[in-house]
Design an enzyme around this catalytic site. Structure first.
Site, PDB file in Angstrom:
ATOM      1  N   ASP B  48       0.845  -1.192   0.000  1.00  0.00           N
ATOM      2  CA  ASP B  48       0.000   0.000   0.000  1.00  0.00           C
ATOM      3  C   ASP B  48       0.881   1.241   0.000  1.00  0.00           C
ATOM      4  OD1 ASP B  48      -2.248  -1.517   0.189  1.00  0.00           O
ATOM      5  OD2 ASP B  48      -2.897  -0.776   2.149  1.00  0.00           O
ATOM      6  N   LYS B 105      -8.324   0.609  -5.112  1.00  0.00           N
ATOM      7  CA  LYS B 105      -9.511   0.020  -4.495  1.00  0.00           C
ATOM      8  C   LYS B 105     -10.781   0.738  -4.916  1.00  0.00           C
ATOM      9  CE  LYS B 105      -7.139  -1.155  -0.135  1.00  0.00           C
ATOM     10  NZ  LYS B 105      -7.068  -2.621  -0.171  1.00  0.00           N
ATOM     11  N   GLY B 238      -3.096  -7.292   8.096  1.00  0.00           N
ATOM     12  CA  GLY B 238      -2.402  -7.407   9.375  1.00  0.00           C
ATOM     13  C   GLY B 238      -0.965  -7.880   9.288  1.00  0.00           C
ATOM     14  N   GLY B 259      -0.212  -3.728   3.917  1.00  0.00           N
ATOM     15  CA  GLY B 259      -0.892  -2.447   3.893  1.00  0.00           C
ATOM     16  C   GLY B 259      -0.195  -1.452   4.787  1.00  0.00           C
ATOM     17  N   SER B 260      -0.781  -1.240   5.962  1.00  0.00           N
ATOM     18  CA  SER B 260      -0.249  -0.243   6.895  1.00  0.00           C
ATOM     19  C   SER B 260       1.096  -0.660   7.468  1.00  0.00           C
ATOM     20  CB  SER B 260      -1.247  -0.051   8.037  1.00  0.00           C
ATOM     21  OG  SER B 260      -2.563  -0.052   7.545  1.00  0.00           O
TER      22      SER B 260
END
Lengths: 202, 318
Positions: B48, B105, B238, B259-260
């Protein structure tokens, strides 16, 4: 015969599957030691920038070049083709083995990806389905490189230079093993002490 | 317009004569081309990114693709409100920065957002539960598009329903924006475990099983025959460390989304590179150990079991 498939990233499992169908022993290559005892290596589709980063970090660049300099066969499909090339028109490390000038993403983005029928030199038995996914093209080739396939508009999509084979498209995404058979024969022909490809003993 | 192009291509093909018609008849947007791009991403990490600068760092670290979005899931979770498709200008600026494929997205069921993403030439659309759903009954009819879609799933039934709608790639949902890998493990194990059970079933048991998991029988049969999903399966939701990536690869996925976990950590460039290396060498514990050293603080994270039910993203989608 033992053929390696560069397994840093990409569709190496699909190549492996094709070779297993042809009864060839297959080894996944992630580190220099994996190259020992191999007769040839396939570099799959994937992302060429990712290949370059990982090959450099894990010391594969020089061993792969030496492998080719020993006269053993190498085949690059799509990202693997980029990885083989001498000139890709941008600052990104490649093996620099094959005397071809490559254009990355030559046909556009994913929505421009396409399949089309191809006639490939030395691949008999009718058209071969060419699967082009964000594919590169070969813009020009050196004097020692033979063009095996070009589209109607002249775009080169397959070429061979002695022990090196490059295809813009993905034979491993089809059920057609003919290009893999071509490479298996090339592997035999490049193997020291096996001068005759048509030797019935093979 | 894309539909029209397809027809033009077919007409040209019909007019072509002679065997030497290389590349005159082109087919685009086929299922094999859509699934094929996902096959090229296997063994890789999709990251991301929210700015062109992030995208450059991701590409430099060896990412095989990036997901362009305005806020990473951890921030979407924190900010609340309605989460929508990102500004196309921002997505285009990332497409212009990197040479690797770019994903973006759209909201579940929001086919207009999906058409906009297709119009700007995005390489893959994630119809994602991380954004606020636009339709609580229907997902996008993904066969109608030339661009491929990836969708989240928690079990085999959900994965096959998405594939029947045209998804060309499946990812676990996990619980995005938490840095807690527990849900990604649960979903990947559920999907892969369901497939293992399927392989042991008799032909005549597949019909009832298909009904139970609410999946089309043809896809259930195809999955049983292949012994795997008919499309590529990635882990997502996650993943925050090289060990998390190696864990998911060991469980049997084809690659990972992060992602994060990268840009909410202490040193994104180093962590991104380490996760790429651990994904390639997931079978070599010495290398995974080596790349896990001195990579800075991971994202702080949220324990999924401490989240109230209404804040869970994975329950979105049907």
């Amino acid at each position: 015969m033992k053929i390696g498939v560069l397994a840093l990233q990409g569709d190496f499992a699909e190549h492996k599957q094709m070779l297993l169908r042809l009864g060839v022993d297959v080894v996944e290559v992630r580190l220099p030691r994996d190259l020992e005892c191999l007769d040839s290596v396939i570099m799959p589709g994937g992302e060429s920038t990712t290949f370059a980063k990982l090959a450099m970090r894990f010391g594969l660049m020089t061993p792969l070049r030496e492998f080719a300099h020993q006269g053993k066969a190498l085949w690059g499909t799509c990202a693997g083709l980029i990885f083989l090339a001498k000139d890709i028109g941008r600052d990104q490390p490649t093996l620099g083995l094959m005397d071809i000038k490559v254009k990355r993403n030559a046909f556009g983005r994913q929505i421009d990806s396409f399949t089309t029928d191809l006639q490939i030199e030395s691949v008999a038995g009718g058209p071969f389905i060419g699967v082009f996914i964000r594919a590169p093209s070969i813009e020009s080739v050196g004097a020692n490189v033979r063009v095996l396939c070009a589209l109607d508009d002249g775009t080169i999509v397959a070429a061979r230079q002695d022990n090196l084979l490059a295809t813009s498209f993905h034979p491993e995404l089809t059920q057609d093993t003919r290009v893999h058979e071509y490479f298996v024969n090339m592997t035999k022909a490049c193997k020291p002490g096996y001068p005759d490809v048509d030797d019935p003993a093979l | 317009m894309l539909q029209q192009d397809k027809q033009t291509g077919a007409t040209n093909g019909a007019n072509a004569n002679g065997a030497n018609a290389n590349g005159r008849h082109k087919e685009i947007g086929t299922i094999s081309l859509k699934r094929g791009l996902a096959q090229m991403l296997k063994g890789g990490v999709i990251m991301d990114v929210v700015t062109p600068e992030h995208a450059r760092i991701a590409e430099e670290a060896g990412a095989c693709s990036v997901m362009a979005l305005e806020r990473v899931p951890a921030d979407i979770r924190k900010d609340g409100g309605v989460a929508r498709m990102s500004d196309p200008a921002m997505i285009v600026s990332i497409m212009e920065t990197v040479t690797i494929p770019v994903m973006a997205k759209c909201r579940i069921g929001h086919f207009a957002e999906a058409r906009i993403l297709e119009a700007i030439g995005i390489d893959y659309i994630d119809e994602s539960e991380v954004l606020t759903p636009a339709d609580e009954e229907n997902h996008v009819s993904k066969h109608d598009f030339s661009v491929p879609f990836v969708c989240g799933a928690r079990n085999l039934g959900e994965a096959l329903r998405r594939i029947s709608e045209g998804a060309a790639m499946i990812r676990s949902k996990g619980e995005a924006g938490t840095g807690d890998v527990v849900e990604a493990v649960r979903h990947a194990r559920a999907i892969l475990g369901d497939i293992r059970r399927l392989k042991g079933m008799r032909r005549d048991e597949l019909y009832t099983y298909a009904k139970e998991i609410q999946a089309p029988i043809l896809l259930v049969e195809e999955t049983a025959d292949l012994g795997r999903l008919p499309v590529v399966l990635f882990a997502a939701g996650g993943i925050a460390t090289p060990a998390d990536a190696a864990l998911m690869m060991q469980i049997g996925v084809d690659g990972v989304f992060v992602g994060s976990g990268i840009f909410k950590s202490g040193n994104p460039a180093i962590r991104a590179k380490a996760i790429v290396e651990a994904t390639t060498h997931f079978n070599d514990w010495k290398i995974v150990a080596e790349v896990s050293k001195n990579i800075g603080e991971p994202m702080v994270g949220i324990n999924v079991s401490s989240l109230p039910k209404e804040e869970l993203l994975a329950t979105r989608g049907w």
